[in-house]
Design an enzyme around this catalytic site. Structure first.
Site, mmCIF file in Angstrom:
data_model
loop_
_atom_site.group_PDB
_atom_site.id
_atom_site.type_symbol
_atom_site.label_atom_id
_atom_site.label_comp_id
_atom_site.label_asym_id
_atom_site.label_seq_id
_atom_site.Cartn_x
_atom_site.Cartn_y
_atom_site.Cartn_z
ATOM 1 N N SER A 125 39.461 81.591 37.486
ATOM 2 C CA SER A 125 40.805 81.258 37.008
ATOM 3 C C SER A 125 41.456 80.077 37.692
ATOM 4 O O SER A 125 42.636 79.794 37.470
ATOM 5 C CB SER A 125 41.725 82.467 37.165
ATOM 6 O OG SER A 125 41.208 83.531 36.439
ATOM 7 N N THR B 298 45.731 82.955 39.999
ATOM 8 C CA THR B 298 46.225 81.605 40.249
ATOM 9 C C THR B 298 46.395 81.496 41.740
ATOM 10 O O THR B 298 46.770 82.482 42.376
ATOM 11 C CB THR B 298 47.611 81.431 39.585
ATOM 12 O OG1 THR B 298 47.428 81.269 38.182
ATOM 13 C CG2 THR B 298 48.375 80.237 40.118
ATOM 14 N N THR C 293 45.795 76.433 38.751
ATOM 15 C CA THR C 293 45.232 77.492 37.889
ATOM 16 C C THR C 293 44.522 76.898 36.682
ATOM 17 O O THR C 293 44.804 75.757 36.275
ATOM 18 C CB THR C 293 46.367 78.421 37.381
ATOM 19 O OG1 THR C 293 45.797 79.575 36.777
ATOM 20 C CG2 THR C 293 47.260 77.734 36.372
ATOM 21 N N ARG D 250 48.252 74.703 25.674
ATOM 22 C CA ARG D 250 49.197 75.653 26.294
ATOM 23 C C ARG D 250 49.337 75.343 27.792
ATOM 24 O O ARG D 250 48.364 75.156 28.504
ATOM 25 C CB ARG D 250 48.684 77.078 26.099
ATOM 26 C CG ARG D 250 49.545 78.175 26.760
ATOM 27 C CD ARG D 250 49.055 78.559 28.144
ATOM 28 N NE ARG D 250 49.764 79.739 28.672
ATOM 29 C CZ ARG D 250 49.627 80.175 29.909
ATOM 30 N NH1 ARG D 250 48.833 79.541 30.745
ATOM 31 N NH2 ARG D 250 50.276 81.234 30.323
ATOM 32 N N GLY E 283 51.180 76.895 31.254
ATOM 33 C CA GLY E 283 51.829 78.104 31.759
ATOM 34 C C GLY E 283 52.928 77.797 32.751
ATOM 35 O O GLY E 283 53.458 76.685 32.821
ATOM 36 N N ASP E 284 53.254 78.792 33.553
ATOM 37 C CA ASP E 284 54.311 78.646 34.543
ATOM 38 C C ASP E 284 53.881 77.817 35.758
ATOM 39 O O ASP E 284 54.720 77.188 36.418
ATOM 40 C CB ASP E 284 54.756 80.030 35.049
ATOM 41 C CG ASP E 284 53.599 80.802 35.679
ATOM 42 O OD1 ASP E 284 52.482 80.734 35.138
ATOM 43 O OD2 ASP E 284 53.807 81.469 36.708
ATOM 44 N N THR F 40 52.324 84.380 40.305
ATOM 45 C CA THR F 40 51.058 84.543 39.593
ATOM 46 C C THR F 40 51.245 85.685 38.605
ATOM 47 O O THR F 40 52.062 86.571 38.821
ATOM 48 C CB THR F 40 49.881 84.806 40.554
ATOM 49 O OG1 THR F 40 48.676 84.968 39.797
ATOM 50 C CG2 THR F 40 50.101 86.043 41.402
ATOM 51 N N GLY F 41 50.487 85.636 37.518
ATOM 52 C CA GLY F 41 50.649 86.669 36.489
ATOM 53 C C GLY F 41 50.774 86.012 35.125
ATOM 54 O O GLY F 41 50.303 84.895 34.908
ATOM 55 N N GLY G 40 52.178 83.892 32.718
ATOM 56 C CA GLY G 40 53.078 82.751 32.845
ATOM 57 C C GLY G 40 54.260 82.787 31.895
ATOM 58 O O GLY G 40 55.379 82.417 32.259
HETATM 59 C C1 SD4 Z 1 49.365 81.292 33.760
HETATM 60 N N1 SD4 Z 1 50.418 82.246 35.673
HETATM 61 O O1 SD4 Z 1 48.825 80.270 33.367
HETATM 62 C C2 SD4 Z 1 49.185 81.697 35.192
HETATM 63 C C3 SD4 Z 1 48.031 82.628 35.283
HETATM 64 C C4 SD4 Z 1 48.034 83.508 36.470
HETATM 65 O O2 SD4 Z 1 47.321 85.368 37.512
HETATM 66 O O3 SD4 Z 1 48.748 83.367 37.402
HETATM 67 N N2 SD4 Z 1 47.264 84.512 36.491
HETATM 68 O O4 SD4 Z 1 50.016 82.035 33.019
#
Ligand code: SD4
Length: 346
Positions: A91, A195, A213, A223, A225-226, A246-247, A249
């Site tokens: 990832s 991430t 990430t 796309r 993300g955050d 992390t998570g 986004g």
């Molecule tokens: C995202 N936040 O691109 C990132 C992915 C991530 O744990 O953090 N995954 O959404």
């Protein structure tokens, strides 16, 4: 002893206030500041924290950079290189899960507290170290964020060599994902996302951060993300603290998650409390996603305290300082804890 010292300081602040009435406000804020630093855990600086157990190697590498005389920006960048270059990490960087078209698209950002500067890249392809391109955006351009082809062209124009990021293993998995008509949707679960967000504080108390990430597995091309969004995946305020996420986004960026955590610290919360309060606030605004938020924060305060909280039961993060290097379990916030009964709703 802490209390006595605090009383003494507050007392002497009071005397100063009488002798210099016009400075009353400044005296008051310095007393608050001392109180906060006395209650923070004693840590040895420089200190780095990063999301997930794989962040340990990155934190240790960052620490080593500072011990060898490198700057904090070098430390954040080179610490993150370790995770970006790990082909086994699916990832971040090379070996990351591609987007729906089979291309690995990376997001990264970096932020420096003393000058409140930032650089960021989104949806960049064929670049081994997007964190370094983010740093170049910060240092060589008047901009904060470059994305897609423009970001890639900028990287190549500045001496970065193209790297094929799609490993044979990920190509095989992507082909299987394409073939399975029934599951043709982006995948984000424990196995499909991670991430690295890394925060650092130096011996002077200055704060820095970075994030990198490959994002949501099999995402729609383009796309973002955050993670590369300043204030969402990362935020550094040199007066208060820093935070990273992390998570999922989409659930972080709709709430400016990392900025929110820092603002909670500004209001007096400890790093762990700030992460918890941010998760609660997001849950309050987003009740329909309650069981499915998948957001995790790490935070570091100006005083050097650190903490984390997340909706994932198993969220863990890494810490390294001259005194120790370890993996820590974050405060796990169950649906019950953040739901109507456990939340702030009246
Ligand atoms: C995202 N936040 O691109 C990132 C992915 C991530 O744990 O953090 N995954 O959404």
């Amino acid at each position: 002893m802490t209390v006595n010292r605090r009383r003494f300081i507050q007392g002497s602040a009071g005397l100063s206030a009488i002798s210099a009435m016009s400075l009353g406000r400044a005296v008051e804020s310095s007393a608050t500041c001392v109180e906060m630093s006395l209650s923070a855990p004693q840590i040895e600086k420089p200190l780095f924290i990063a999301t997930w157990p794989f962040g340990k190697a990155s934190c240790e590498a960052a620490l080593q950079v500072t011990q060898q005389g490198g700057s904090m920006v070098d430390a954040i960048e080179q610490g993150i290189w370790v995770t970006e270059a790990d082909v086994k990490n699916a990832s971040v960087g090379i070996g990351g899960i591609p987007n729906a078209a089979g291309d690995v698209e990376l997001d990264a950002c970096i932020m420096t507290g003393p000058d409140h500067n930032a650089g960021s890249v989104g949806a960049i392809q064929d670049v081994l170290h997007p964190i370094s391109v983010a740093r170049m955006v910060m240092e060589k351009t008047p901009h904060v964020m470059l994305v897609g082809d423009g970001a890639q062209r900028f990287a190549f124009d500045n001496g970065v060599s193209p790297t094929d990021l799609l490993t044979a293993e990920q190509r095989k998995r992507w082909q299987a994902w394409q073939a399975a008509e029934s599951v043709k949707k982006p995948q984000i679960d424990e196995d499909h996302h991670d991430t690295i967000a890394m925060l650092g504080i130096d011996t002077k108390g200055d704060l820095y951060g970075g994030c990198s990430t490959s994002g949501w597995g099999y995402k729609i091309p383009g796309r973002i993300g955050d993670s590369p969004i300043i204030g969402s995946g990362l935020y550094v305020d040199n007066q208060v603290g820093a935070a990273g996420a992390t998570g999922l986004g989409e659930n972080v960026m709709r709430h400016c998650g990392s900025f929110l955590v820092v603002e909670m610290m500004r209001n007096g919360a400890t790093p762990t409390e700030a992460c918890e309060q941010a998760v609660r606030r997001i849950a309050e605004l987003d009740p329909k996603n309650l069981g499915n938020l998948d957001i995790n924060f790490i935070a570091l305060s100006k005083q050097g305290g650190f903490g984390a909280a997340g909706t994932s039961q198993g969220f863990r993060y890494s810490v390294a300082s001259p005194k120790e290097s370890r993996i820590v379990s974050a405060k796990a916030m169950t649906e019950k804890a953040i739901g109507p009964e456990g939340g702030n709703r009246k």
